[in-house]
Scaffold this active site. Structure first.
Site, PDB file in Angstrom:
ATOM      1  N   SER A 137      -3.558  -0.108   8.163  1.00  0.00           N
ATOM      2  CA  SER A 137      -3.235  -1.106   7.150  1.00  0.00           C
ATOM      3  C   SER A 137      -2.646  -2.340   7.815  1.00  0.00           C
ATOM      4  O   SER A 137      -2.005  -2.247   8.875  1.00  0.00           O
ATOM      5  CB  SER A 137      -2.213  -0.545   6.150  1.00  0.00           C
ATOM      6  N   TYR A 150       5.443   3.551   4.803  1.00  0.00           N
ATOM      7  CA  TYR A 150       4.003   3.315   4.985  1.00  0.00           C
ATOM      8  C   TYR A 150       3.745   2.474   6.235  1.00  0.00           C
ATOM      9  O   TYR A 150       2.867   2.786   7.045  1.00  0.00           O
ATOM     10  CB  TYR A 150       3.463   2.622   3.738  1.00  0.00           C
TER      11      TYR A 150
END
Length: 239
Positions: A137, A150
């Site tokens: 990501s 995350y």
């Protein structure tokens, strides 16, 4: 025919990757955990389009279950394209983040990477050809408020990508990461509206899962033989 495994293959980006690899001529194992029915439906759609695929279900956070499923899979032939796409997010500002939120996100993305990749590595090495592609990501590159867990998981995958690429380079195996930005999937529904996307993304739109899948397709191909240890961000010019 080379075989490919896509973890989290029933999700938006994962499904697009599965369809693209099947169209490229791979036999694709569509992995799921809780969404086994969606994986089976995707397999049926791939077969209807003339591709070859099979659904596979196990929990990537369960090391023993993962190893049992994967060792059986490579008993006779290697998986030569592995796409580590399984991941979750459970967002909270850090002072209010629970230990469960921290551990669950890292467990799927980071421990799941180990639990899936490590059992497949020796068979891939013996075949002298392989592709390991980690879907990460933009948060792992830039950080993001409310996503310390995350971002930490995806940033660690970037470091793992670079280290593993060094270990496997002489074996004909490349290891790369694809770091999507804002992609039009269910994960952004209710998070980013059109105005927010236009203000954040120079291209003024969200990307599509198919655009991510195209990069994965290239990295899995013979044309990417000399490309390894890279993090390629598909983000519409955000960074």
């Amino acid at each position: 025919m080379k075989r490919a495994l896509v973890t989290g293959g029933s999700g938006g980006i994962g499904a697009a990757i599965c369809r693209r690899l099947a169209a490229d001529g791979y036999f694709v194992y569509v992995h799921a955990n809780r969404n086994a029915a969606k994986a089976e439906a995707l397999v049926a759609a791939i077969r209807a389009d003339g591709g070859q695929a099979e659904a596979l279900a196990f929990d990537v956070t369960d090391a023993d279950a993962s190893r049992a499923a994967l060792e059986a899979l490579v008993a006779d032939a290697p998986i030569q394209v592995l796409v580590n796409n399984a991941g979750i997010h459970d967002d909270a500002v850090f002072p209010g983040m629970s230990a469960a939120q921290w551990h669950s996100v890292l467990d799927v993305s980071l421990n799941g990477f180990f639990n899936v990749t490590q059992p497949l590595t020796m068979a891939m090495i013996r075949s002298r050809w392989g592709r390991i592609i980690n879907i990460t990501s933009i948060a792992g590159l830039t950080g993001n408020r409310g996503q310390v867990n995350y971002s930490a998981a995806k940033g660690a995958l970037h470091a793992a990508t670079k280290s593993l690429s060094l270990e496997l380079a002489s074996r004909g195996i490349t290891v790369n990461a694809v770091a999507p930005g804002i992609i039009q999937t269910g994960m952004i529904d209710g998070v980013f509206d059109k105005q927010a996307i236009e203000s954040m993304v120079p291209m003024k739109r969200a990307g599509t899962p198919e655009e991510v899948a195209s990069v994965v397709s290239f990295l899995a191909s013979e044309q990417a033989n000399y490309l390894s240890g890279q993090i390629i961000s598909v983000n519409g010019g955000m960074i």
